[in-house]
Design a protein around this motif. Structure first.
Motif, PDB file in Angstrom:
ATOM      1  N   VAL A 149       0.838  -1.210   0.000  1.00  0.00           N
ATOM      2  CA  VAL A 149       0.000   0.000   0.000  1.00  0.00           C
ATOM      3  C   VAL A 149       0.864   1.248   0.000  1.00  0.00           C
ATOM      4  CG1 VAL A 149      -1.461   1.362   1.498  1.00  0.00           C
ATOM      5  CG2 VAL A 149      -2.077  -0.951   0.983  1.00  0.00           C
ATOM      6  N   VAL A 150       1.928   1.223   0.809  1.00  0.00           N
ATOM      7  CA  VAL A 150       2.800   2.404   0.893  1.00  0.00           C
ATOM      8  C   VAL A 150       3.375   2.721  -0.480  1.00  0.00           C
ATOM      9  CG1 VAL A 150       4.994   3.181   1.777  1.00  0.00           C
ATOM     10  CG2 VAL A 150       3.371   2.151   3.314  1.00  0.00           C
ATOM     11  N   VAL A 151       3.943   1.707  -1.140  1.00  0.00           N
ATOM     12  CA  VAL A 151       4.571   1.954  -2.439  1.00  0.00           C
ATOM     13  C   VAL A 151       3.516   2.294  -3.489  1.00  0.00           C
ATOM     14  CG1 VAL A 151       5.963   0.940  -4.243  1.00  0.00           C
ATOM     15  CG2 VAL A 151       6.530   0.522  -1.880  1.00  0.00           C
ATOM     16  N   GLY A 152       2.399   1.566  -3.464  1.00  0.00           N
ATOM     17  CA  GLY A 152       1.370   1.787  -4.475  1.00  0.00           C
ATOM     18  C   GLY A 152       0.788   3.182  -4.399  1.00  0.00           C
ATOM     19  N   LEU A 153       0.510   3.648  -3.178  1.00  0.00           N
ATOM     20  CA  LEU A 153      -0.057   4.987  -3.052  1.00  0.00           C
ATOM     21  C   LEU A 153       0.957   6.039  -3.459  1.00  0.00           C
ATOM     22  CD1 LEU A 153      -2.209   4.732   0.154  1.00  0.00           C
ATOM     23  CD2 LEU A 153      -2.958   4.834  -2.178  1.00  0.00           C
ATOM     24  N   ALA A 154       2.247   5.788  -3.169  1.00  0.00           N
ATOM     25  CA  ALA A 154       3.276   6.739  -3.623  1.00  0.00           C
ATOM     26  C   ALA A 154       3.311   6.782  -5.140  1.00  0.00           C
ATOM     27  CB  ALA A 154       4.635   6.344  -3.063  1.00  0.00           C
ATOM     28  N   VAL A 155       3.149   5.632  -5.797  1.00  0.00           N
ATOM     29  CA  VAL A 155       3.120   5.608  -7.266  1.00  0.00           C
ATOM     30  C   VAL A 155       1.914   6.395  -7.774  1.00  0.00           C
ATOM     31  CG1 VAL A 155       2.755   4.114  -9.245  1.00  0.00           C
ATOM     32  CG2 VAL A 155       4.407   3.475  -7.528  1.00  0.00           C
ATOM     33  N   ILE A 156       0.749   6.201  -7.118  1.00  0.00           N
ATOM     34  CA  ILE A 156      -0.451   6.923  -7.562  1.00  0.00           C
ATOM     35  C   ILE A 156      -0.241   8.428  -7.436  1.00  0.00           C
ATOM     36  CG2 ILE A 156      -2.860   7.381  -6.988  1.00  0.00           C
ATOM     37  CD1 ILE A 156      -3.179   4.464  -6.343  1.00  0.00           C
ATOM     38  N   VAL A 157       0.360   8.852  -6.302  1.00  0.00           N
ATOM     39  CA  VAL A 157       0.597  10.287  -6.110  1.00  0.00           C
ATOM     40  C   VAL A 157       1.583  10.798  -7.151  1.00  0.00           C
ATOM     41  CG1 VAL A 157       1.597  11.970  -4.549  1.00  0.00           C
ATOM     42  CG2 VAL A 157      -0.013  10.322  -3.685  1.00  0.00           C
ATOM     43  N   ALA A 158       2.638  10.004  -7.456  1.00  0.00           N
ATOM     44  CA  ALA A 158       3.629  10.441  -8.450  1.00  0.00           C
ATOM     45  C   ALA A 158       2.986  10.558  -9.831  1.00  0.00           C
ATOM     46  CB  ALA A 158       4.798   9.463  -8.478  1.00  0.00           C
ATOM     47  N   VAL A 159       2.140   9.569 -10.181  1.00  0.00           N
ATOM     48  CA  VAL A 159       1.469   9.616 -11.487  1.00  0.00           C
ATOM     49  C   VAL A 159       0.527  10.807 -11.540  1.00  0.00           C
ATOM     50  CG1 VAL A 159      -0.217   8.441 -12.936  1.00  0.00           C
ATOM     51  CG2 VAL A 159       1.673   7.179 -11.988  1.00  0.00           C
ATOM     52  N   TYR A 160      -0.168  11.052 -10.414  1.00  0.00           N
ATOM     53  CA  TYR A 160      -1.095  12.193 -10.386  1.00  0.00           C
ATOM     54  C   TYR A 160      -0.345  13.496 -10.580  1.00  0.00           C
ATOM     55  CZ  TYR A 160      -4.588  15.480  -8.863  1.00  0.00           C
ATOM     56  OH  TYR A 160      -5.452  16.523  -8.816  1.00  0.00           O
ATOM     57  N   ARG A 161       0.855  13.581  -9.960  1.00  0.00           N
ATOM     58  CA  ARG A 161       1.646  14.808 -10.110  1.00  0.00           C
ATOM     59  C   ARG A 161       2.055  15.023 -11.551  1.00  0.00           C
ATOM     60  NH1 ARG A 161       5.667  14.428  -5.784  1.00  0.00           N
ATOM     61  NH2 ARG A 161       4.568  15.366  -4.052  1.00  0.00           N
ATOM     62  N   ALA A 162       2.415  13.915 -12.221  1.00  0.00           N
ATOM     63  CA  ALA A 162       2.921  14.059 -13.586  1.00  0.00           C
ATOM     64  C   ALA A 162       1.787  14.290 -14.580  1.00  0.00           C
ATOM     65  CB  ALA A 162       3.719  12.821 -13.967  1.00  0.00           C
ATOM     66  N   ARG A 163       0.637  13.626 -14.392  1.00  0.00           N
ATOM     67  CA  ARG A 163      -0.402  13.652 -15.426  1.00  0.00           C
ATOM     68  C   ARG A 163      -1.699  14.311 -14.976  1.00  0.00           C
ATOM     69  NH1 ARG A 163       1.722   9.945 -19.239  1.00  0.00           N
ATOM     70  NH2 ARG A 163       0.042  10.626 -20.564  1.00  0.00           N
ATOM     71  N   ARG A 164      -1.762  14.787 -13.709  1.00  0.00           N
ATOM     72  CA  ARG A 164      -2.964  15.456 -13.199  1.00  0.00           C
ATOM     73  C   ARG A 164      -4.207  14.596 -13.324  1.00  0.00           C
ATOM     74  NH1 ARG A 164      -2.245  18.732  -9.478  1.00  0.00           N
ATOM     75  NH2 ARG A 164      -0.039  18.871  -9.610  1.00  0.00           N
ATOM     76  N   SER A 165      -4.070  13.296 -13.133  1.00  0.00           N
ATOM     77  CA  SER A 165      -5.241  12.426 -13.228  1.00  0.00           C
ATOM     78  C   SER A 165      -4.976  11.167 -12.428  1.00  0.00           C
ATOM     79  CB  SER A 165      -5.505  12.073 -14.683  1.00  0.00           C
ATOM     80  OG  SER A 165      -6.243  10.884 -14.751  1.00  0.00           O
ATOM     81  N   ALA A 166      -6.022  10.643 -11.776  1.00  0.00           N
ATOM     82  CA  ALA A 166      -5.882   9.405 -11.026  1.00  0.00           C
ATOM     83  C   ALA A 166      -6.561   8.255 -11.749  1.00  0.00           C
ATOM     84  CB  ALA A 166      -6.481   9.561  -9.634  1.00  0.00           C
TER      85      ALA A 166
END
Lengths: 273, 99
Positions: free
Chosen positions: B72-89
């Protein structure tokens, strides 16, 4: 006569109460439009499962389930929902053709397969129960600890490495990149001296506001040695707003007091002569 | 309570989690569905531990929880990183490698 008591154990009561709750909350996850509602229904599932653990002689897992899942993991999900935006609901556009029908079919098929597989056999006896295993070391937690620190101790050590790696990885992934280079202190110093040499900008900090007997507010201007107002001692915003305190007003009280004192001095000196 | 009931409940929860993972396009909800699947297997582990009178099933559930926490820790960090780069979840928007 012995009254007819149906054979209902606490375990089966817990199962028939919490099982439907878990399934309903899981359907909430599947159908809720907003991520926050989905997270709340997952919390419901977790708590229902925790109660089922308690009903199955697993008090340690019951507590761990509530603390770790509803307490830590779900709260982290909610934090990320906050970061990513609450209203980022699902798009209804199908990007892959027939994807929705195919995945529904896969899910239903797997469900039928699993449930019919469970229905094909009977385990044939009542569960052995954990009383014996728990009593070996004096309780559920003690017995789990004995197993964890003897037979599975290397696995336990490996999870420590895993958790450390996960924490470092999360920090790396979630860390934002710096957009500009950080200005070091010596570079700041050089910039300041260069702007003094080229544009005559003073390298020192701006003078602070004036300190008078009756006022030292930031709207009070400081005075230069020749008695004129130092423009830089008051913020330009305050000057433009007209909030500047009139120095003459502040000075007049002091001047009046000095005038009285000097008159008194002259009087006394006049008496002596 | 016989363990078959717990197995059926576990199967139902697993299937709902699978359907959620396949159907929902929001990365966070898909991720919660994975958690649901992990939990349903834990339920089966605990049921079998009680059936066999053996604590190793409970220990397996414990280790699943530890690994799930790390994931969960790594996955949520990936989601936040992707959101930062692409502005979408949404998982549909991360399609750079789409053929």
């Amino acid at each position: 006569m012995i009254p007819m008591i149906p054979l209902v154990t606490a375990s089966s009561v817990a199962f028939w109460v919490c099982g439907p709750i878990a399934v309903l909350c899981a359907l909430g996850l599947l159908l809720a439009r907003k991520p926050v509602h989905a997270a709340i229904s997952v919390a419901g599932v977790m708590i229902a499962i925790a109660v089922l653990y308690a009903a199955q002689d697993a008090p340690f897992l019951f507590v761990i389930q509530i603390v770790v899942y509803t307490g830590a993991i779900l709260m982290m999900f909610l934090f990320v929902v906050m970061l990513v935006g609450v209203d980022s609901s699902d798009s209804v556009v199908e990007t892959l053709k027939g994807h929705r029908i195919a995945s529904t079919l896969v899910a239903i098929g797997l469900g039928i397969l699993l449930i019919s597989a469970v229905g094909q056999f009977t385990l044939g006896r009542e569960p052995a129960g954990l009383a014996e295993a728990n009593d070996a070391y004096g309780g559920n937690i003690q017995s789990l600890a004995a197993l964890l620190f003897t037979k599975y101790v290397f696995l336990f050590e490996a999870t420590a490495a895993l958790l450390i790696t996960a924490a470092v990885g999360a920090m790396l992934l979630a860390h934002g990149e710096r957009l500009k280079k950080k200005v070091s202190q010596s570079e700041q110093l050089e910039d300041r001296v260069r702007s003094y040499a080229e544009d005559g900008v003073s390298p020192t900090p701006l003078p602070n506001s004036g300190v008078f007997a009756r006022s030292n507010a930031i709207s009070t201007p400081a005075l230069l040695p020749d008695g004129s107002v130092a423009e830089k001692s008051v913020s330009r915003t305050l000057t433009m707003r007209g909030a500047l305190v009139n120095v003459e007003e502040l000075r007049s009280a002091t001047n009046a007091a000095y005038a009285v004192l000097e008159a008194r001095d002259a009087e006394i000196e006049g008496d002596d002569e | 309570m016989n363990p078959e009931g717990f197995l059926v409940l576990s199967a139902i929860l697993f299937v709902i989690g699978l359907a959620g993972f396949l159907l929902r396009r929001n990365a966070i909800i898909a991720f919660m569905s994975i958690e649901l699947m992990l939990n349903s297997t834990n339920l089966a582990f605990v049921g079998f531990a009680r059936f066999h009178g053996n604590l190793e099933g409970e220990l397996a559930a414990f280790f699943v929880m530890v690994v799930a926490a790390a994931e969960v820790v790594v996955g949520l960090a990936v989601i936040v990183a992707v959101y930062r780069a692409r502005r979408s979840a949404s998982v549909d928007d991360a399609n750079l490698m789409k053929f």
